[in-house]
Design an enzyme around this catalytic site. Sequence first.
Site, PDB file in Angstrom:
ATOM      1  N   ASP A  38       6.482   4.212 -42.081  1.00 17.88           N
ATOM      2  CA  ASP A  38       5.293   5.064 -42.074  1.00 17.88           C
ATOM      3  C   ASP A  38       5.397   5.937 -40.837  1.00 17.88           C
ATOM      4  OD1 ASP A  38       4.134   4.068 -44.406  1.00 17.88           O
ATOM      5  OD2 ASP A  38       3.214   2.400 -43.342  1.00 17.88           O
ATOM      6  N   ASP A  72      -0.088   0.529 -55.394  1.00 13.01           N
ATOM      7  CA  ASP A  72      -0.690  -0.210 -54.282  1.00 13.01           C
ATOM      8  C   ASP A  72      -1.585  -1.278 -54.880  1.00 13.01           C
ATOM      9  OD1 ASP A  72       0.482   1.436 -52.328  1.00 13.01           O
ATOM     10  OD2 ASP A  72      -1.113   2.912 -52.551  1.00 13.01           O
TER      11      ASP A  72
END
Length: 264
Positions: free
Chosen positions: A131, A12
């Site tokens: 997600d 990330d």
Amino acid sequence: MALAARVIPCLDVAAGRVVKGVNFQNLRDMGDPVELAAHYALQGADEITFLDVTATVDARATTYDIVQRTAEHVFVPLTVGGGVREVEDVARLLGVGADKVGVNSAAIARPALIGEIADRFGAQVLVLSLDVKRSAATPSGFAVTTHGGRTETSLDALAWAREAIERGAGELLVNSIDADGTKDGFDLELVRLMREVSSVPVIASGGAGDVSHFAPAIDAGADAVLAASVFHTGQLTVGDVKAALKASGLTIREVAPGDRGGVR
């Protein structure tokens, strides 16, 4: 012969650094992305995924630079996601060295984008990132979310996966928001359900906290397992995970003696 189960470290990235938090909150600096990518390649990573967690214009420019520098030194497939909103974003990322590109929110907002990307570059380039959160409001019991799991949509996760594949998605990156950050293991029910509806590879994400968590995700139907913090903190190496998969009777890609893991 069974396809080799892939092990994918996830980086990330925000403002040029690898960060890690829970649902993009309380982000902590975990290091330089190019150095970490090379480190994981040496450990035998099958692929590396970069996610731009801020995805502003400036951050996107930073990500292009990171991808280009990584591609110059690391020769394992790179997937890049976060802030991809149009076909030209994909073209530019591929131009600086990405092998695959992940889309999420932009595809939810305009599903036709999936077909546009697949038609121009091929389905193998397009990874649909989902997600997913458990929800009583959908037929399957799972809903697609945006904004790092904070905003629940009305989309049933399984129905959306099927639609995206029909439109041209070549791979599904399925991240369990409920499992993310818990380190209690992958959501195996979600993985099994996604496997049932998917004709393309499925990557399981969210919840890895122990070396014993990875093989059950592959057994549940995942083609690949993705993790971040357990690798960044040094709790586990890619080699640890591959050894556990192999000990469970699963096929993995072996790194030959003298192979530097695709690092120049």
